[in-house]
Design a protein around this motif. Sequence first.
Motif, PDB file in Angstrom:
ATOM      1  N   PRO A  37       0.809  -1.230   0.000  1.00  0.00           N
ATOM      2  CA  PRO A  37       0.000   0.000   0.000  1.00  0.00           C
ATOM      3  C   PRO A  37       0.837   1.273   0.000  1.00  0.00           C
ATOM      4  O   PRO A  37       2.044   1.225   0.285  1.00  0.00           O
ATOM      5  CB  PRO A  37      -0.802  -0.095   1.309  1.00  0.00           C
ATOM      6  N   ASN A  38       0.195   2.390  -0.271  1.00  0.00           N
ATOM      7  CA  ASN A  38       0.851   3.709  -0.201  1.00  0.00           C
ATOM      8  C   ASN A  38       1.521   3.883   1.166  1.00  0.00           C
ATOM      9  O   ASN A  38       0.940   3.548   2.200  1.00  0.00           O
ATOM     10  CB  ASN A  38      -0.180   4.840  -0.343  1.00  0.00           C
ATOM     11  N   GLY A  39       2.741   4.408   1.126  1.00  0.00           N
ATOM     12  CA  GLY A  39       3.429   4.739   2.368  1.00  0.00           C
ATOM     13  C   GLY A  39       4.009   3.554   3.122  1.00  0.00           C
ATOM     14  O   GLY A  39       4.502   3.706   4.238  1.00  0.00           O
ATOM     15  N   SER A  40       3.966   2.368   2.510  1.00  0.00           N
ATOM     16  CA  SER A  40       4.443   1.179   3.236  1.00  0.00           C
ATOM     17  C   SER A  40       5.973   1.103   3.264  1.00  0.00           C
ATOM     18  O   SER A  40       6.544   0.408   4.097  1.00  0.00           O
ATOM     19  CB  SER A  40       3.853  -0.095   2.622  1.00  0.00           C
ATOM     20  N   GLY A  41       6.647   1.791   2.326  1.00  0.00           N
ATOM     21  CA  GLY A  41       8.112   1.807   2.365  1.00  0.00           C
ATOM     22  C   GLY A  41       8.796   1.316   1.101  1.00  0.00           C
ATOM     23  O   GLY A  41      10.023   1.139   1.082  1.00  0.00           O
ATOM     24  N   LYS A  42       8.046   1.148   0.006  1.00  0.00           N
ATOM     25  CA  LYS A  42       8.617   0.595  -1.236  1.00  0.00           C
ATOM     26  C   LYS A  42       9.737   1.482  -1.777  1.00  0.00           C
ATOM     27  O   LYS A  42      10.840   1.010  -2.066  1.00  0.00           O
ATOM     28  CB  LYS A  42       7.518   0.415  -2.300  1.00  0.00           C
ATOM     29  N   SER A  43       9.435   2.781  -1.945  1.00  0.00           N
ATOM     30  CA  SER A  43      10.446   3.693  -2.511  1.00  0.00           C
ATOM     31  C   SER A  43      11.662   3.780  -1.602  1.00  0.00           C
ATOM     32  O   SER A  43      12.805   3.813  -2.072  1.00  0.00           O
ATOM     33  CB  SER A  43       9.884   5.097  -2.696  1.00  0.00           C
ATOM     34  N   THR A  44      11.429   3.808  -0.305  1.00  0.00           N
ATOM     35  CA  THR A  44      12.533   3.915   0.652  1.00  0.00           C
ATOM     36  C   THR A  44      13.451   2.705   0.515  1.00  0.00           C
ATOM     37  O   THR A  44      14.682   2.832   0.523  1.00  0.00           O
ATOM     38  CB  THR A  44      11.972   4.023   2.083  1.00  0.00           C
ATOM     39  N   LEU A  45      12.846   1.547   0.356  1.00  0.00           N
ATOM     40  CA  LEU A  45      13.625   0.319   0.164  1.00  0.00           C
ATOM     41  C   LEU A  45      14.482   0.422  -1.099  1.00  0.00           C
ATOM     42  O   LEU A  45      15.675   0.097  -1.098  1.00  0.00           O
ATOM     43  CB  LEU A  45      12.639  -0.850   0.049  1.00  0.00           C
ATOM     44  N   LEU A 193       5.703  -1.516  -7.998  1.00  0.00           N
ATOM     45  CA  LEU A 193       4.551  -1.488  -8.895  1.00  0.00           C
ATOM     46  C   LEU A 193       3.260  -1.404  -8.097  1.00  0.00           C
ATOM     47  O   LEU A 193       3.119  -2.073  -7.070  1.00  0.00           O
ATOM     48  CB  LEU A 193       4.517  -2.775  -9.747  1.00  0.00           C
ATOM     49  N   HIS A 194       2.323  -0.593  -8.593  1.00  0.00           N
ATOM     50  CA  HIS A 194       1.004  -0.557  -7.953  1.00  0.00           C
ATOM     51  C   HIS A 194       0.018  -1.453  -8.678  1.00  0.00           C
ATOM     52  O   HIS A 194      -0.953  -1.903  -8.092  1.00  0.00           O
ATOM     53  CB  HIS A 194       0.463   0.877  -7.929  1.00  0.00           C
ATOM     54  N   ASP A 195       0.273  -1.683  -9.982  1.00  0.00           N
ATOM     55  CA  ASP A 195      -0.675  -2.471 -10.762  1.00  0.00           C
ATOM     56  C   ASP A 195      -0.377  -3.956 -10.565  1.00  0.00           C
ATOM     57  O   ASP A 195       0.587  -4.508 -11.118  1.00  0.00           O
ATOM     58  CB  ASP A 195      -0.552  -2.079 -12.245  1.00  0.00           C
TER      59      ASP A 195
HETATM   60  N1  LIG Z   1      12.282  12.123   4.137  1.00  0.00           N
HETATM   61  C1  LIG Z   1      11.239  11.659   4.831  1.00  0.00           C
HETATM   62  N2  LIG Z   1      10.864  12.253   5.977  1.00  0.00           N
HETATM   63  C2  LIG Z   1       9.812  11.788   6.687  1.00  0.00           C
HETATM   64  N3  LIG Z   1       9.081  10.715   6.330  1.00  0.00           N
HETATM   65  C3  LIG Z   1       9.414  10.090   5.202  1.00  0.00           C
HETATM   66  C4  LIG Z   1      10.508  10.510   4.384  1.00  0.00           C
HETATM   67  N4  LIG Z   1      10.597   9.693   3.324  1.00  0.00           N
HETATM   68  C5  LIG Z   1       9.598   8.794   3.459  1.00  0.00           C
HETATM   69  N5  LIG Z   1       8.891   9.036   4.580  1.00  0.00           N
HETATM   70  C6  LIG Z   1       7.716   8.280   5.050  1.00  0.00           C
HETATM   71  O1  LIG Z   1       8.066   6.914   5.029  1.00  0.00           O
HETATM   72  C7  LIG Z   1       6.953   6.127   4.644  1.00  0.00           C
HETATM   73  C8  LIG Z   1       7.332   5.269   3.454  1.00  0.00           C
HETATM   74  O2  LIG Z   1       7.488   6.108   2.317  1.00  0.00           O
HETATM   75  P1  LIG Z   1       7.757   5.504   0.876  1.00  0.00           P
HETATM   76  O3  LIG Z   1       7.819   6.634  -0.075  1.00  0.00           O
HETATM   77  O4  LIG Z   1       8.911   4.596   0.953  1.00  0.00           O
HETATM   78  O5  LIG Z   1       6.425   4.645   0.669  1.00  0.00           O
HETATM   79  P2  LIG Z   1       5.889   3.924  -0.661  1.00  0.00           P
HETATM   80  O6  LIG Z   1       5.482   2.550  -0.255  1.00  0.00           O
HETATM   81  O7  LIG Z   1       6.861   4.039  -1.762  1.00  0.00           O
HETATM   82  O8  LIG Z   1       4.600   4.806  -0.923  1.00  0.00           O
HETATM   83  P3  LIG Z   1       3.759   5.136  -2.284  1.00  0.00           P
HETATM   84  O9  LIG Z   1       3.099   3.858  -2.712  1.00  0.00           O
HETATM   85  O10 LIG Z   1       2.767   6.135  -1.792  1.00  0.00           O
HETATM   86  O11 LIG Z   1       4.712   5.691  -3.296  1.00  0.00           O
HETATM   87  C9  LIG Z   1       5.810   7.085   4.372  1.00  0.00           C
HETATM   88  O12 LIG Z   1       4.987   7.145   5.506  1.00  0.00           O
HETATM   89  C10 LIG Z   1       6.515   8.407   4.138  1.00  0.00           C
HETATM   90  O13 LIG Z   1       5.696   9.490   4.508  1.00  0.00           O
END
Ligand SMILES: Nc1ncnc2c1ncn2[C@@H]1O[C@H](COP(=O)(O)OP(=O)(O)OP(=O)(O)O)[C@@H](O)[C@H]1O
Length: 266
Positions: A37-45, A193-195
């Motif tokens: 889901p959104n915000g779960s941490g995919k991009s951060t990973l 991927l979201h799809d």
């Molecule tokens: N620089 C930052 N400062 C504070 N919080 C952050 C930062 N970067 C990411 N987050 C938080 O970390 C969590 C994970 O973010 P991330 O972008 O990795 O999610 P995601 O799964 O890729 O989301 P999406 O599907 O919406 O793209 C989110 O709650 C986001 O708000």
Amino acid sequence: MSAVEYDGVTVEIDGTSIIRDASLMVDSGEFLGVIGPNGSGKSTLLRCVYRALAPSSGGVRIDGHDVRAVSMRENARRVAALTQSASLDFDFTAAEVVATGRLPHRELGAAARARDREVCAAAMATAGVEMFADRVFTTLSGGEAQRVLIARAFAQEPNVLILDEPTNHLDIRHQFDILGAARGRGVTVVAALHDLNMAAQYCTTLAVVLDGTIACIGPPDELLTAANIAEWYGVGAYVVTHPRTGVPQIIFDDQVPQAISEEEHS
Ligand SMILES: Nc1ncnc2c1ncn2[C@@H]1O[C@H](COP(=O)(O)OP(=O)(O)OP(=O)(O)O)[C@@H](O)[C@H]1O
């Protein structure tokens, strides 16, 4: 040796754990879909691989090399990333943007060689953007710009391709073309991927990220069940089998009170 290996990666930002103890191995040539889901941490990973972020603990290895132990330049020869935040405010043409993908392969200050130009031309053809070569990048539509950035990632000739929502802005024809081209390059791909239907068609393996942890890893046909989709996303679904490829395909139905899979339904 794995092409990409996460070993106990934790990412803390401002005292909050965004990723907790993520471990993952991706074999060479695998196409790993990172879903959740959104915000779960995919991009951060993903950002830990191309060094946009440093883990607070643990590490990421590419072809056995810790990404933080090699130079940015050396890492860029191995890893190309299509990110969500790529913004180019300069008046570069599309061809110039793609050409920047060759910089990690050139000696500092050296001019482009014939091979660099050939690789860029081929990458632009694969991404279907040759006709935009002389267009100023910032004048392109969202989907056109996305395809130019994908061409740049292809031009980088990486062993590992990191794609953060690569099909953003793309129409269905270009979604197939770009994911097919990524898979067809024979490199290791890690794509957020979201799809889920596209993920089922192109990914060999899925990693599901929930609330900062890798909740499960497995092939799409094992993971993409109606019960899992309801648990991960809170949406009901029918899961059917693609008539030609046999992969799971999902028909979402928010009115289904309890998720049902094809077997449960029949
Ligand atoms: N620089 C930052 N400062 C504070 N919080 C952050 C930062 N970067 C990411 N987050 C938080 O970390 C969590 C994970 O973010 P991330 O972008 O990795 O999610 P995601 O799964 O890729 O989301 P999406 O599907 O919406 O793209 C989110 O709650 C986001 O708000």
